[in-house]
Design a protein around this motif. Structure first.
Motif, mmCIF file in Angstrom:
data_model
loop_
_atom_site.group_PDB
_atom_site.id
_atom_site.type_symbol
_atom_site.label_atom_id
_atom_site.label_comp_id
_atom_site.label_asym_id
_atom_site.label_seq_id
_atom_site.Cartn_x
_atom_site.Cartn_y
_atom_site.Cartn_z
ATOM 1 N N ALA A 40 38.254 36.364 46.213
ATOM 2 C CA ALA A 40 38.621 37.619 45.548
ATOM 3 C C ALA A 40 37.398 38.506 45.342
ATOM 4 C CB ALA A 40 39.294 37.312 44.213
ATOM 5 N N PHE A 41 36.290 37.909 44.928
ATOM 6 C CA PHE A 41 35.075 38.696 44.715
ATOM 7 C C PHE A 41 34.493 39.193 46.038
ATOM 8 C CE2 PHE A 41 35.239 37.128 40.446
ATOM 9 C CZ PHE A 41 34.508 38.043 39.691
ATOM 10 N N TYR A 42 34.726 38.421 47.110
ATOM 11 C CA TYR A 42 34.226 38.847 48.422
ATOM 12 C C TYR A 42 35.065 40.000 48.977
ATOM 13 C CZ TYR A 42 32.886 38.630 53.341
ATOM 14 O OH TYR A 42 32.449 38.946 54.605
ATOM 15 N N ILE A 43 36.382 39.905 48.809
ATOM 16 C CA ILE A 43 37.283 40.933 49.349
ATOM 17 C C ILE A 43 37.239 42.211 48.509
ATOM 18 C CG2 ILE A 43 39.709 41.466 49.852
ATOM 19 C CD1 ILE A 43 40.095 38.461 50.415
ATOM 20 N N PHE A 44 37.083 42.034 47.195
ATOM 21 C CA PHE A 44 37.058 43.193 46.287
ATOM 22 C C PHE A 44 35.705 43.247 45.578
ATOM 23 C CE2 PHE A 44 41.455 41.587 46.447
ATOM 24 C CZ PHE A 44 42.094 42.689 47.011
ATOM 25 N N PRO A 45 34.693 43.808 46.222
ATOM 26 C CA PRO A 45 33.345 43.862 45.637
ATOM 27 C C PRO A 45 33.308 44.572 44.284
ATOM 28 C CG PRO A 45 33.306 44.488 47.958
ATOM 29 C CD PRO A 45 34.739 44.434 47.558
ATOM 30 N N SER A 46 34.283 45.437 44.025
ATOM 31 C CA SER A 46 34.288 46.172 42.758
ATOM 32 C C SER A 46 34.442 45.249 41.558
ATOM 33 C CB SER A 46 35.418 47.207 42.761
ATOM 34 O OG SER A 46 36.678 46.570 42.943
ATOM 35 N N LEU A 47 34.948 44.036 41.788
ATOM 36 C CA LEU A 47 35.097 43.091 40.679
ATOM 37 C C LEU A 47 33.745 42.738 40.061
ATOM 38 C CD1 LEU A 47 37.782 40.608 42.122
ATOM 39 C CD2 LEU A 47 38.114 42.347 40.351
ATOM 40 N N LYS A 48 32.686 42.844 40.867
ATOM 41 C CA LYS A 48 31.353 42.529 40.350
ATOM 42 C C LYS A 48 30.883 43.559 39.325
ATOM 43 C CE LYS A 48 30.062 40.383 44.757
ATOM 44 N NZ LYS A 48 29.127 40.417 45.912
ATOM 45 N N GLN A 49 31.543 44.712 39.298
ATOM 46 C CA GLN A 49 31.143 45.779 38.380
ATOM 47 C C GLN A 49 31.947 45.764 37.075
ATOM 48 O OE1 GLN A 49 28.505 47.386 39.490
ATOM 49 N NE2 GLN A 49 28.717 46.247 41.426
ATOM 50 N N LEU A 50 32.775 44.758 36.901
ATOM 51 C CA LEU A 50 33.591 44.698 35.688
ATOM 52 C C LEU A 50 32.703 44.589 34.453
ATOM 53 C CD1 LEU A 50 36.456 42.233 36.732
ATOM 54 C CD2 LEU A 50 36.634 44.704 36.409
ATOM 55 N N PRO A 51 33.111 45.215 33.342
ATOM 56 C CA PRO A 51 32.331 45.099 32.102
ATOM 57 C C PRO A 51 32.420 43.684 31.535
ATOM 58 C CG PRO A 51 34.407 46.207 31.682
ATOM 59 C CD PRO A 51 34.304 46.064 33.180
ATOM 60 N N SER A 52 31.555 43.390 30.593
ATOM 61 C CA SER A 52 31.551 42.057 29.991
ATOM 62 C C SER A 52 32.833 41.795 29.207
ATOM 63 C CB SER A 52 30.336 41.900 29.070
ATOM 64 O OG SER A 52 29.148 42.036 29.796
ATOM 65 N N TRP A 53 33.317 42.825 28.500
ATOM 66 C CA TRP A 53 34.503 42.604 27.663
ATOM 67 C C TRP A 53 35.240 43.917 27.447
ATOM 68 C CZ3 TRP A 53 37.723 39.067 26.550
ATOM 69 C CH2 TRP A 53 38.577 39.146 25.446
ATOM 70 N N ASP A 54 36.557 43.810 27.377
ATOM 71 C CA ASP A 54 37.407 44.975 27.108
ATOM 72 C C ASP A 54 38.585 44.482 26.276
ATOM 73 O OD1 ASP A 54 39.380 47.021 27.202
ATOM 74 O OD2 ASP A 54 38.490 47.825 29.039
ATOM 75 N N ILE A 55 38.604 44.849 25.003
ATOM 76 C CA ILE A 55 39.636 44.356 24.098
ATOM 77 C C ILE A 55 41.024 44.822 24.511
ATOM 78 C CG2 ILE A 55 39.389 46.298 22.511
ATOM 79 C CD1 ILE A 55 40.122 42.614 21.593
ATOM 80 N N THR A 56 41.104 46.022 25.072
ATOM 81 C CA THR A 56 42.401 46.529 25.532
ATOM 82 C C THR A 56 42.930 45.673 26.680
ATOM 83 O OG1 THR A 56 41.757 48.773 24.915
ATOM 84 C CG2 THR A 56 43.629 48.548 26.415
ATOM 85 N N GLY A 57 42.033 45.285 27.563
ATOM 86 C CA GLY A 57 42.430 44.426 28.678
ATOM 87 C C GLY A 57 42.960 43.087 28.194
ATOM 88 N N ALA A 58 42.355 42.546 27.128
ATOM 89 C CA ALA A 58 42.829 41.276 26.575
ATOM 90 C C ALA A 58 44.252 41.415 26.046
ATOM 91 C CB ALA A 58 41.893 40.804 25.471
#
Length: 555
Positions: A40-58
């Protein structure tokens, strides 16, 4: 950790070798998760730019779990219980007799792929709406796998009170008891973590709540018929238990450098803490003919038994264990090697004399140990050389052999102890007991019985072709290539033993030390006497025949 969970175990049975072997590769799903995550990280490089934490996402992930993952798992799980999906796939998971945390990972690749889809739905959803985070990825996966393992733990961890105060919790939390019913009956309780979906589907088992209350009340706790009171040999041996590494405990102990390097420092610290605070605790259990047998451990290590200042503390630990067993209603308690050391407590006589009204029978098991050693010696033997000859076992072996007209060279520097033993023999057999003080006396004798440790130099006095029979702990070094070395006296438990999943020290599966087996025989025969102190030579053959009758076999 049976010493913590025994009162809340859902199934009374123990995990056996067959289940351990079947679940050997339980962690394959972790490899699959890592591979798919890496892809998944190889196919979608943008995943590497995810923030450390997002309370809304939780919050979004929790919502999607309830709305998507829970119903998807429920209906998929029900589908896997029908027709070819069950017989070809899900049956493997249900072939496990006793659910354990590792059982949650025991399934076919197809099921793991489906489960990963169920697990990843909330993560994908949170990322698609722009609120994914690295923290959410790790926490969600860890919590998901942890809760699945908890549900299969065979231990009820949830108290009754909150469910009584808030009845709605019964539909929001799947307890280990709730999930265990699914494993036994297979036609109900299909949910992932929320029984609400079983309620919607009409598949809630009505017995779940009553069983939960019964488990919490401790009604499943059993009183063993027999207890083997063991001790730790060394720091490495302390790692050879199921609650540390189950797979390692299911194999005979041997030196495994990788395990030692990683765990030895922690095990050493645990040893110090146990020395300071711990009491005797339950290690494992098994059953023979519906009688529960347990192994308890005195939290002391081999070297501590030879420290003069530690003697009283060790005896106190053993005494407390005996009194606890007596209070519980245990019928027989057998003492392991150093726990019955003659210099420590007179082979158990200290406790029997101090507490004459004991109902539990204290057993050193050495009568059967002597029988095992004696039956290893060929009938044609006419002469043996023995070290440790005036010890409890040495005395019994010498007296038994002299009655068989076998010449016994008893190596001892104490003429007083030798004479005392010789006088116990009938007068016509005393001539067969001979005191020797040097190893040179046995340079033509090919049958050595070793009850006191021999150095390689001392072994050199034995002639080529000698067989060393042993009852010394630890066993002597197999130094001579032109000689053979017997193992410590041991016996194989009966074929109908159930729930045995731990090897005893370096012994093979299903094999226990003879003193352990002696306690088993004492229990199965229903003997009402204590077996402590000196060995009754006249009972050696009686105990041996009893062991054979109950299906125990020498190895």
């Amino acid at each position: 950790m049976l010493f913590l969970t025994r009162r809340r175990r859902i199934s009374k049975h123990s995990v056996d070798f067959a289940q351990i072997d079947k679940e050997w590769h339980w962690d394959n799903f972790l490899i699959l998760q890592c591979m798919i995550g890496a892809m998944a990280f190889y196919i979608f490089p943008s995943l590497k730019q995810l923030p450390s934490w997002d309370i809304t996402g939780a919050a979004i992930a929790i919502l999607l779990h309830v709305v998507i993952s829970e119903p998807l798992y429920y209906w998929t799980h029900r589908a896997f219980h029908k027709g070819s999906l069950f017989s070809n796939y899900h049956y493997l998971h249900h072939s496990i007799r006793i659910p354990q945390p590792l059982t949650a990972g025991f399934a076919t690749p197809l099921e793991h792929l489906v489960l990963m889809g169920v697990m990843s739905a909330p993560l994908i959803g949170a990322c698609l709406v722009g609120h994914g985070s690295m923290g959410l990825l790790f926490i969600h996966i860890l919590v998901f796998d942890f809760l699945r393992g908890l549900g299969s733990s065979n231990v009820e961890v949830f108290p009754v009170g909150p469910f009584q105060a808030f009845p709605a919790l019964k539909y929001l939390i799947s307890t280990p008891t709730y999930h265990s019913i699914h494993h036994t009956e297979k036609d109900s309780n299909f949910c992932l973590f929320m029984p609400f979906f079983d309620w919607l589907g009409g598949t809630i088992n009505p017995k779940a709540w009553d069983l939960h209350k019964e488990i919490i009340s401790g009604k499943n706790d059993q009183v063993p018929d027999f207890v083997f009171l063991a001790h730790v040999v060394d720091v490495t041996h302390s790692l050879h238990v199921q609650f540390v590494l189950r797979w390692q405990a299911s194999l005979p102990q041997k030196f495994r450098p990788f395990i030692i390097v990683i765990l030895w420092p922690s095990a050493f610290l645990v040893m110090l803490m146990m020395w300071a605070w711990s009491k005797t605790f339950l290690i494992s259990s098994y059953t023979i003919r519906d009688k529960l047998h347990q192994i308890w451990a005195v939290p002391r290590y081999g070297f501590q038994y030879f420290l003069p200042f530690a003697k009283d503390g060790i005896n106190n630990q053993i005494e407390l264990a005996i009194l606890r067993a007596n209070k519980m209603g245990v019928k027989v308690l057998s003492l392991a090697a150093l726990n019955k050391n003659e210099a420590l407590n007179g082979g158990g006589t200290l406790f029997v004399n101090k507490h004459p009204d004991l109902k539990v029978r204290v057993v050193h098991g050495n009568t059967l140990t002597a029988a095992v050693i004696l039956h290893e010696i060929p009938e044609s033997t006419t002469e043996v050389f023995m070290t440790g000859a005036t010890s409890k076992l040495g005395r019994a072996i010498a007296l038994y052999l002299c009655k068989k007209r076998v010449r016994v060279m008893m190596r001892t520097l104490s003429t007083e102890r030798f004479n005392k033993i010789q006088k116990e023999a009938p007068e016509e057999y005393r001539q067969y007991l001979v005191q020797v003080t040097k190893y040179q006396s046995a340079q033509n004798c090919k049958a050595w019985i070793v009850g006191k440790w021999l150095s390689p130099r001392e072994q050199m006095w034995a002639p080529s072709g000698t067989h060393f029979h042993q009852f010394v702990v630890p066993p002597i070094i197999s130094f001579r290539r032109d000689c053979t070395y017997g193992k410590l006296a041991a016996m194989r438990l009966p074929d109908d033993v159930q729930g045995l999943g731990t090897c005893e020290y370096t012994l093979d599966r299903g094999v226990v030390h003879a003193c352990h087996a002696g306690g088993v025989v004492h229990s199965l025969e229903g003997y009402t006497h204590h077996e402590v102190g000196a060995i009754d030579v006249d009972r050696i053959n009686i105990v041996w025949k009893a062991a054979m009758k109950h299906g125990l076999r020498p190895v």
